[in-house]
Design an enzyme around this catalytic site. Sequence first.
Site, short mmCIF file in Angstrom:
data_model
loop_
_atom_site.label_atom_id
_atom_site.label_comp_id
_atom_site.label_asym_id
_atom_site.label_seq_id
_atom_site.Cartn_x
_atom_site.Cartn_y
_atom_site.Cartn_z
N ASN A 92 -12.88 34.62 68.39
CA ASN A 92 -14.45 34.50 68.44
C ASN A 92 -14.96 36.02 67.94
OD1 ASN A 92 -13.64 32.68 70.34
ND2 ASN A 92 -14.06 33.68 72.28
N VAL A 93 -16.28 35.63 67.24
CA VAL A 93 -16.85 36.58 66.38
C VAL A 93 -17.88 37.20 67.18
CG1 VAL A 93 -16.15 35.35 64.22
CG2 VAL A 93 -18.53 34.89 65.20
N HIS A 126 -10.92 36.65 63.20
CA HIS A 126 -12.05 35.95 62.14
C HIS A 126 -13.45 36.65 62.01
CE1 HIS A 126 -9.85 31.80 63.61
NE2 HIS A 126 -9.34 32.52 62.68
N CYS A 141 -20.44 44.71 52.12
CA CYS A 141 -21.08 44.42 50.80
C CYS A 141 -20.11 43.38 49.77
CB CYS A 141 -21.27 45.72 50.30
SG CYS A 141 -22.10 45.67 48.63
N CYS A 166 -19.50 46.54 46.68
CA CYS A 166 -18.64 47.70 46.94
C CYS A 166 -17.95 47.50 48.08
CB CYS A 166 -19.68 49.14 46.90
SG CYS A 166 -20.47 48.95 48.55
N GLY A 184 -9.13 28.95 76.35
CA GLY A 184 -10.27 28.28 75.82
C GLY A 184 -10.26 28.13 74.31
N SER A 220 -9.20 25.16 71.30
CA SER A 220 -8.75 23.68 71.02
C SER A 220 -7.53 23.63 70.00
CB SER A 220 -9.90 22.98 70.03
OG SER A 220 -10.38 23.47 69.06
N ASN A 229 -7.41 26.06 79.94
CA ASN A 229 -8.54 25.24 78.97
C ASN A 229 -9.39 24.28 79.80
OD1 ASN A 229 -9.19 25.73 76.20
ND2 ASN A 229 -9.20 23.33 76.21
N ALA A 234 -12.64 28.74 82.41
CA ALA A 234 -11.99 30.30 81.90
C ALA A 234 -12.82 31.26 83.34
CB ALA A 234 -12.43 30.83 80.69
C1 BV8 Z 1 -6.52 30.38 55.91
C2 BV8 Z 1 -15.18 32.38 61.83
C3 BV8 Z 1 -5.17 30.99 53.89
C4 BV8 Z 1 -16.36 31.66 61.19
C5 BV8 Z 1 -13.51 30.57 61.79
C6 BV8 Z 1 -2.76 24.09 58.01
C7 BV8 Z 1 -2.83 23.01 58.21
C8 BV8 Z 1 -4.40 22.54 57.86
C9 BV8 Z 1 -5.26 23.29 57.44
C10 BV8 Z 1 -5.10 24.49 57.32
C11 BV8 Z 1 -3.66 25.06 57.38
N1 BV8 Z 1 -3.93 26.27 57.16
C12 BV8 Z 1 -5.14 26.68 56.69
C13 BV8 Z 1 -5.96 25.56 56.79
C14 BV8 Z 1 -7.21 25.66 56.48
C15 BV8 Z 1 -8.11 26.19 57.64
C16 BV8 Z 1 -8.02 25.36 58.97
O1 BV8 Z 1 -7.16 25.67 59.79
N2 BV8 Z 1 -8.78 24.01 58.97
C17 BV8 Z 1 -8.73 23.45 60.16
C18 BV8 Z 1 -10.29 22.81 60.62
C19 BV8 Z 1 -7.84 22.10 60.16
N3 BV8 Z 1 -8.02 27.43 57.89
C20 BV8 Z 1 -8.44 28.44 57.24
O2 BV8 Z 1 -9.25 28.09 56.30
C21 BV8 Z 1 -8.04 29.94 57.62
N4 BV8 Z 1 -7.68 30.64 56.53
O3 BV8 Z 1 -5.38 29.73 56.36
O4 BV8 Z 1 -6.43 31.18 54.70
C22 BV8 Z 1 -5.37 29.66 53.29
C23 BV8 Z 1 -6.47 29.11 52.70
C24 BV8 Z 1 -6.62 27.98 52.48
C25 BV8 Z 1 -5.47 27.05 52.45
C26 BV8 Z 1 -4.21 27.54 53.20
C27 BV8 Z 1 -4.10 28.84 53.38
C28 BV8 Z 1 -9.22 30.58 58.22
C29 BV8 Z 1 -9.80 29.95 59.43
C30 BV8 Z 1 -10.82 30.86 59.97
C31 BV8 Z 1 -12.18 30.06 59.73
N5 BV8 Z 1 -13.20 31.08 60.51
N6 BV8 Z 1 -14.47 31.39 62.51
C32 BV8 Z 1 -17.64 31.65 62.02
O5 BV8 Z 1 -17.36 31.70 63.36
O6 BV8 Z 1 -18.85 31.59 61.50
S1 BV8 Z 1 -12.90 29.48 62.62
C33 BV8 Z 1 -13.76 28.91 64.04
O7 BV8 Z 1 -13.12 27.73 64.38
C34 BV8 Z 1 -13.44 29.94 65.25
O8 BV8 Z 1 -13.27 31.23 64.94
C35 BV8 Z 1 -12.17 29.17 65.94
O9 BV8 Z 1 -10.90 29.61 65.20
C36 BV8 Z 1 -12.39 27.78 65.49
C37 BV8 Z 1 -12.90 26.88 66.54
O10 BV8 Z 1 -12.03 26.92 67.50
P1 BV8 Z 1 -11.93 27.18 69.01
O11 BV8 Z 1 -12.67 28.67 69.22
O12 BV8 Z 1 -10.73 26.83 69.59
O13 BV8 Z 1 -13.28 26.50 69.57
P2 BV8 Z 1 -13.62 24.84 69.88
O14 BV8 Z 1 -14.90 24.61 69.96
O15 BV8 Z 1 -12.70 24.15 68.65
O16 BV8 Z 1 -12.63 24.58 71.24
C38 BV8 Z 1 -13.18 25.16 72.37
C39 BV8 Z 1 -12.14 24.87 73.39
O17 BV8 Z 1 -12.39 25.75 74.58
C40 BV8 Z 1 -11.94 23.29 73.71
O18 BV8 Z 1 -10.80 23.01 73.98
C41 BV8 Z 1 -12.78 23.22 75.08
O19 BV8 Z 1 -12.26 22.14 75.88
C42 BV8 Z 1 -12.41 24.64 75.71
N7 BV8 Z 1 -13.68 25.19 76.65
C43 BV8 Z 1 -14.89 24.74 76.70
N8 BV8 Z 1 -15.58 25.37 77.63
C44 BV8 Z 1 -14.56 25.95 78.37
C45 BV8 Z 1 -13.27 25.87 77.90
N9 BV8 Z 1 -12.04 26.22 78.18
C46 BV8 Z 1 -12.45 27.11 79.33
N10 BV8 Z 1 -13.41 27.42 79.99
C47 BV8 Z 1 -14.70 26.92 79.50
N11 BV8 Z 1 -15.73 27.16 80.20
ZN ZN Z 2 -22.32 48.08 48.36
#
Ligand code: BV8
Ligand code: ZN
Length: 247
Positions: free
Chosen positions: A107-108, A124, A132, A135, A192, A194, A218, A236
């Site tokens: 989480n951010v 993340h 920047c 720089c 929490g 996916s 979850n 949660a």
């Molecule tokens: C990287 C910041 C090196 C941005 C984020 C391997 C296989 C396939 C793809 C890849 C791989 N390796 C790398 C990739 C590519 C990619 C990736 O994983 N793509 C996915 C979509 C398949 N990963 C990357 O690019 C990462 N970098 O690997 O660099 C590299 C580069 C290229 C290629 C190879 C290697 C960087 C990933 C980070 C991206 N930035 N956030 C911003 O926020 O603006 S990711 C962002 O999405 C979040 O930070 C988080 O990680 C993700 C969302 O997931 P969750 O937080 O789980 O949220 P979601 O809504 O999905 O689920 C919520 C859950 O909570 C649900 O299950 C729900 O049931 C539950 N819930 C809901 N309410 C409740 C609850 N549980 C309890 N109580 C409740 N009340």
């Molecule tokens: Zn600067």
Amino acid sequence: MARGSDLGILKEKLTDARAITVLTGAGISADSGVPTFRGVDGLDGLWRNYRSEELATPEAFERDPRLVWEWYNWRRELIATKQPNSAHYAVAELERRYPRFWLITQNVDGLHRAAGSRKLSEIHGNIWMVRCTACRRIVENRDVPIQILPTCTDCRRLVRPHIVWFGESLAEEDLHRSYAALQSSDLCLIIGTSGVVYPAAGFAAVAKKAGAFVVEINLDKTPQSHFVDLSIQGRAKEVVPLLLSGC
Ligand code: BV8
Ligand code: ZN
């Protein structure tokens, strides 16, 4: 709702635990009113029908930094009025009770820090930090609204959110600290998330391989539910505080 027996097993594990690692995702902040990414009320499609994977990329920022800043400004305005909930505070309390403890969050929103967590990796990034593009100076900026194309306080060039975008690698220090914690803990709580975005989606496997008892808390089942040692369905804010009593 969480079964008593599952909670009983988890409390036993908490009593015996010597080193705990917690991994959280957007679900832990859902009860604070911060939209998750996927799911019915998720972020995806909420703002001008864009999906986060379309805007949270270096390519999108290169192409149209104003659009990406407008999106982050919209999320900052949304998050600025939100408070940590009882799950965030319970995680901060676990940190106080277990000397060997580490929190890894995707989480951010900064709500873990606001709840008092200090032993954490925001893998993340953090929406209140900017970097920047020239720089690479990193500073905190809590302006709401933020100037749409904000500039560096040092060199006046354009700054970007200090956030890890899709296609960008995580910071070496965060990766190192996260793997060290996952490989040295005997209890790992996954709260929490996916479990779709890598490398975080692979962390449960790292902990399990290192011998940790892995528990998922979850609202819904996830791709990891069949893999973890215990999968507890519930909100949660209702389940996590229950872990504090009796441990
Ligand atoms: C990287 C910041 C090196 C941005 C984020 C391997 C296989 C396939 C793809 C890849 C791989 N390796 C790398 C990739 C590519 C990619 C990736 O994983 N793509 C996915 C979509 C398949 N990963 C990357 O690019 C990462 N970098 O690997 O660099 C590299 C580069 C290229 C290629 C190879 C290697 C960087 C990933 C980070 C991206 N930035 N956030 C911003 O926020 O603006 S990711 C962002 O999405 C979040 O930070 C988080 O990680 C993700 C969302 O997931 P969750 O937080 O789980 O949220 P979601 O809504 O999905 O689920 C919520 C859950 O909570 C649900 O299950 C729900 O049931 C539950 N819930 C809901 N309410 C409740 C609850 N549980 C309890 N109580 C409740 N009340
Ligand atoms: Zn600067």
